[in-house]
Design a protein around this motif. Structure first.
Motif, PDB file in Angstrom:
ATOM      1  N   SER A  43      14.752 114.224  32.731  1.00 44.01           N
ATOM      2  CA  SER A  43      16.307 113.967  32.770  1.00 44.01           C
ATOM      3  C   SER A  43      16.681 113.082  31.347  1.00 44.01           C
ATOM      4  O   SER A  43      16.143 111.972  31.307  1.00 44.01           O
ATOM      5  N   VAL A  44      17.457 113.751  30.635  1.00 46.26           N
ATOM      6  CA  VAL A  44      17.836 113.004  29.330  1.00 46.26           C
ATOM      7  C   VAL A  44      19.191 111.865  29.725  1.00 46.26           C
ATOM      8  O   VAL A  44      18.924 111.161  28.938  1.00 46.26           O
ATOM      9  N   SER A  45      19.618 111.898  30.793  1.00 43.19           N
ATOM     10  CA  SER A  45      20.666 110.774  31.029  1.00 43.19           C
ATOM     11  C   SER A  45      19.802 109.702  31.480  1.00 43.19           C
ATOM     12  O   SER A  45      20.308 108.752  31.127  1.00 43.19           O
ATOM     13  N   ILE A  46      18.681 109.876  32.191  1.00 44.31           N
ATOM     14  CA  ILE A  46      18.021 108.453  32.597  1.00 44.31           C
ATOM     15  C   ILE A  46      17.356 108.177  31.139  1.00 44.31           C
ATOM     16  O   ILE A  46      17.478 107.003  31.100  1.00 44.31           O
ATOM     17  N   LEU A  47      17.104 108.998  30.229  1.00 39.85           N
ATOM     18  CA  LEU A  47      16.510 108.319  29.034  1.00 39.85           C
ATOM     19  C   LEU A  47      17.490 107.713  28.226  1.00 39.85           C
ATOM     20  O   LEU A  47      17.292 106.578  27.674  1.00 39.85           O
ATOM     21  N   SER A  48      18.680 108.005  28.276  1.00 39.72           N
ATOM     22  CA  SER A  48      19.796 107.259  27.692  1.00 39.72           C
ATOM     23  C   SER A  48      20.046 106.228  28.341  1.00 39.72           C
ATOM     24  O   SER A  48      20.638 105.133  27.606  1.00 39.72           O
ATOM     25  N   ASP A  49      20.101 106.065  29.714  1.00 43.40           N
ATOM     26  CA  ASP A  49      20.272 104.792  30.290  1.00 43.40           C
ATOM     27  C   ASP A  49      19.116 103.848  29.924  1.00 43.40           C
ATOM     28  O   ASP A  49      19.399 102.594  29.932  1.00 43.40           O
ATOM     29  N   ALA A  50      18.119 104.493  29.960  1.00 41.75           N
ATOM     30  CA  ALA A  50      16.743 103.630  29.331  1.00 41.75           C
ATOM     31  C   ALA A  50      16.939 103.014  28.069  1.00 41.75           C
ATOM     32  O   ALA A  50      16.665 101.849  27.802  1.00 41.75           O
ATOM     33  N   LEU A  51      17.797 103.600  27.114  1.00 45.73           N
ATOM     34  CA  LEU A  51      17.979 103.105  25.975  1.00 45.73           C
ATOM     35  C   LEU A  51      18.908 102.088  25.819  1.00 45.73           C
ATOM     36  O   LEU A  51      18.739 100.785  25.303  1.00 45.73           O
ATOM     37  N   HIS A  52      19.915 102.190  26.752  1.00 50.15           N
ATOM     38  CA  HIS A  52      20.910 101.277  27.047  1.00 50.15           C
ATOM     39  C   HIS A  52      20.125 100.062  27.537  1.00 50.15           C
ATOM     40  O   HIS A  52      20.684  98.847  27.129  1.00 50.15           O
ATOM     41  N   ASP A  53      19.376 100.184  28.592  1.00 56.27           N
ATOM     42  CA  ASP A  53      18.662  98.969  29.171  1.00 56.27           C
ATOM     43  C   ASP A  53      17.737  98.307  28.137  1.00 56.27           C
ATOM     44  O   ASP A  53      17.456  97.253  28.247  1.00 56.27           O
ATOM     45  N   LEU A  54      16.994  99.123  27.306  1.00 52.84           N
ATOM     46  CA  LEU A  54      16.141  98.449  26.225  1.00 52.84           C
ATOM     47  C   LEU A  54      16.828  97.659  25.264  1.00 52.84           C
ATOM     48  O   LEU A  54      16.391  96.608  25.037  1.00 52.84           O
ATOM     49  N   GLY A  55      18.290  98.101  24.912  1.00 50.94           N
ATOM     50  CA  GLY A  55      18.983  97.296  24.290  1.00 50.94           C
ATOM     51  C   GLY A  55      19.456  95.885  24.973  1.00 50.94           C
ATOM     52  O   GLY A  55      19.348  94.796  24.323  1.00 50.94           O
ATOM     53  N   ASP A  56      19.794  95.904  26.232  1.00 55.69           N
ATOM     54  CA  ASP A  56      19.954  94.800  26.973  1.00 55.69           C
ATOM     55  C   ASP A  56      18.906  93.951  27.047  1.00 55.69           C
ATOM     56  O   ASP A  56      18.836  92.724  27.010  1.00 55.69           O
ATOM     57  N   SER A  57      17.713  94.631  27.276  1.00 56.49           N
ATOM     58  CA  SER A  57      16.451  93.867  27.427  1.00 56.49           C
ATOM     59  C   SER A  57      16.148  93.048  25.986  1.00 56.49           C
ATOM     60  O   SER A  57      15.855  91.798  26.264  1.00 56.49           O
ATOM     61  N   PHE A  58      16.583  93.720  25.112  1.00 58.05           N
ATOM     62  CA  PHE A  58      16.311  92.932  23.725  1.00 58.05           C
ATOM     63  C   PHE A  58      17.467  91.839  23.472  1.00 58.05           C
ATOM     64  O   PHE A  58      16.939  90.691  23.155  1.00 58.05           O
ATOM     65  N   SER A  59      18.622  92.083  23.940  1.00 57.27           N
ATOM     66  CA  SER A  59      19.350  91.248  23.790  1.00 57.27           C
ATOM     67  C   SER A  59      19.095  90.022  24.724  1.00 57.27           C
ATOM     68  O   SER A  59      19.353  88.925  24.306  1.00 57.27           O
ATOM     69  N   LEU A  60      18.658  90.408  25.839  1.00 54.15           N
ATOM     70  CA  LEU A  60      18.363  89.296  26.687  1.00 54.15           C
ATOM     71  C   LEU A  60      17.373  88.369  26.374  1.00 54.15           C
ATOM     72  O   LEU A  60      17.209  87.418  26.540  1.00 54.15           O
ATOM     73  N   GLY A  61      16.239  89.132  25.795  1.00 51.08           N
ATOM     74  CA  GLY A  61      14.952  88.548  25.155  1.00 51.08           C
ATOM     75  C   GLY A  61      15.650  87.471  23.966  1.00 51.08           C
ATOM     76  O   GLY A  61      15.084  86.329  23.956  1.00 51.08           O
ATOM     77  N   ILE A  62      16.325  88.081  23.147  1.00 56.81           N
ATOM     78  CA  ILE A  62      16.916  87.164  21.786  1.00 56.81           C
ATOM     79  C   ILE A  62      17.735  86.106  22.570  1.00 56.81           C
ATOM     80  O   ILE A  62      17.535  84.843  22.112  1.00 56.81           O
ATOM     81  N   SER A  63      18.413  86.139  23.716  1.00 56.63           N
ATOM     82  CA  SER A  63      19.240  85.026  24.219  1.00 56.63           C
ATOM     83  C   SER A  63      18.335  84.109  24.865  1.00 56.63           C
ATOM     84  O   SER A  63      18.637  82.845  24.614  1.00 56.63           O
ATOM     85  N   TRP A  64      17.367  84.453  25.312  1.00 59.44           N
ATOM     86  CA  TRP A  64      16.537  83.540  25.972  1.00 59.44           C
ATOM     87  C   TRP A  64      15.802  82.713  25.057  1.00 59.44           C
ATOM     88  O   TRP A  64      15.752  81.564  25.081  1.00 59.44           O
ATOM     89  N   TYR A  65      15.263  83.567  23.977  1.00 56.76           N
ATOM     90  CA  TYR A  65      14.418  82.856  22.968  1.00 56.76           C
ATOM     91  C   TYR A  65      15.279  81.904  22.286  1.00 56.76           C
ATOM     92  O   TYR A  65      14.972  80.597  21.889  1.00 56.76           O
ATOM     93  N   LEU A  66      16.568  82.235  22.002  1.00 52.16           N
ATOM     94  CA  LEU A  66      17.698  81.411  21.315  1.00 52.16           C
ATOM     95  C   LEU A  66      18.005  80.285  22.079  1.00 52.16           C
ATOM     96  O   LEU A  66      18.411  79.315  21.577  1.00 52.16           O
ATOM     97  N   HIS A  67      18.004  80.491  23.331  1.00 53.66           N
ATOM     98  CA  HIS A  67      18.655  79.551  24.106  1.00 53.66           C
ATOM     99  C   HIS A  67      17.772  78.238  24.002  1.00 53.66           C
ATOM    100  O   HIS A  67      17.997  77.034  24.054  1.00 53.66           O
ATOM    101  N   ASN A  68      16.157  78.909  23.951  1.00 50.05           N
ATOM    102  CA  ASN A  68      15.266  77.585  23.684  1.00 50.05           C
ATOM    103  C   ASN A  68      15.396  77.234  22.331  1.00 50.05           C
ATOM    104  O   ASN A  68      15.287  75.953  22.079  1.00 50.05           O
TER     105      ASN A  68
END
Length: 307
Positions: A43-68
């Motif tokens: 399913s490509v729609s699941i892959l595109s959602d995975a992309l969305h989530d990957l972006g969010d994981s990355f934002s979260l990771g940056i937020s967490w790192y920068l938070h510290n």
């Protein structure tokens, strides 16, 4: 006079970091599962959602790192502190998302040209897990007070909506033969991601290029300062933002009819009270008396705005 409101270090800082950390690990684990699952249920729609989530994981990771990182006060290496690192993070994140989006769009267009069957039951299962995981993460962060938490919780709410769409499409596909629905949904999700990325990229560039922060009108501030008694003119006024939240202001103001030092202090106090209404985390005001000539006024050393 440099002025600095330092970060409030409270227990909230700790919970905020913890919330972001939980959301980061949840999201990252789920993204990996999704990418495998997307290929597995075809399913490509699941892959595109995975992309969305990957972006969010990355934002979260940056937020967490920068938070510290942002707890780390300014030092000799970074005299403004570490808050600008988030801009670098946003830039890297945008590039990753744009590359991923191009990949997904190509895959979706190929699918629209020659449709393939997706496993609708598998999609449904993923959609349910997706709604649960992202819903929980969004709930954890929605109570957050920091801008970081609020922004990230919005991303997670968008993810939940993406999964609701996958859920609806998978149910429709169970009962009708419509393989094109999956790539069509995928294109919708990816275009939405791209639209947001481009918008964010523009904001990032304005900050990087030291543009005037949104919602701040230099002319209005200039007029307010010129209304202060004894202020004749101001020049070399610069306004920029560290990372979109904390702004910096510097200016040279020229005073006249000054007879006592007390009058200088009063004028300065009044200018500061004007600046306090704005989200400036640093401001520097250079005061000049009329008899002095300031070489900056003649634009020798800078092309800053001249008033």
């Amino acid at each position: 006079m440099p002025h600095d409101h330092s970060h409030s270090h409270s227990h909230h800082h700790h919970t905020s970091g913890k919330n972001i950390k939980v959301a980061f690990f949840l999201n990252l684990g789920f993204t990996v599962l999704e990418i495998i699952g997307g290929f597995y249920v075809n399913s490509v729609s699941i892959l595109s959602d995975a992309l969305h989530d990957l972006g969010d994981s990355f934002s979260l990771g940056i937020s967490w790192y920068l938070h510290n990182r942002s707890r780390k006060e300014a030092d000799n290496k970074f005299t403004f502190g570490y808050s600008r690192f988030s801009i670098l993070g946003a830039l890297i994140n945008s590039i990753i998302l744009i590359a991923g989006s191009v990949f997904v769009i190509v895959a979706a267009v190929k699918r629209l040209i020659s449709p393939e069957q997706s496993d609708a039951q598998g999609m449904l299962l993923f959609a349910v897990i997706g709604i649960a995981v992202n819903g929980y993460a969004a709930f954890k962060l929605s109570s957050g007070r920091s801008l970081n938490e609020r922004v990230v919780s919005w991303h997670l709410i968008e993810d939940v909506l993406g999964w609701v769409a996958v859920l609806i499409v998978s149910v429709v596909m169970m009962f009708t033969d419509a393989p094109y629905l999956d790539p069509a949904l995928s294109l919708g999700i990816t275009l939405f991601i791209l639209y947001n990325v481009v918008k964010r990229l523009k904001e990032t560039f304005v900050i990087l290029l030291q543009g005037t922060p949104e919602g701040i009108d230099p002319e209005k501030i200039k007029m307010e300062i010129l209304n202060v008694a004894n202020v004749v003119s101001l020049h070399h006024m610069n306004i920029w933002s560290l990372e979109g939240e904390n702004h910096v202001f510097t200016a040279h103001i020229k005073l006249n009819a000054i007879f006592t030092f007390r009058q200088v202090l009063e004028a300065k106090q009044k200018v500061k009270s004007i600046l306090k209404k704005y989200p400036f985390s640093h401001y520097t005001i250079e005061v000049e008396l009329n008899e002095e000539t300031c070489d900056l006024a003649h634009g020798h050393s800078s092309n800053a705005l001249e008033y």
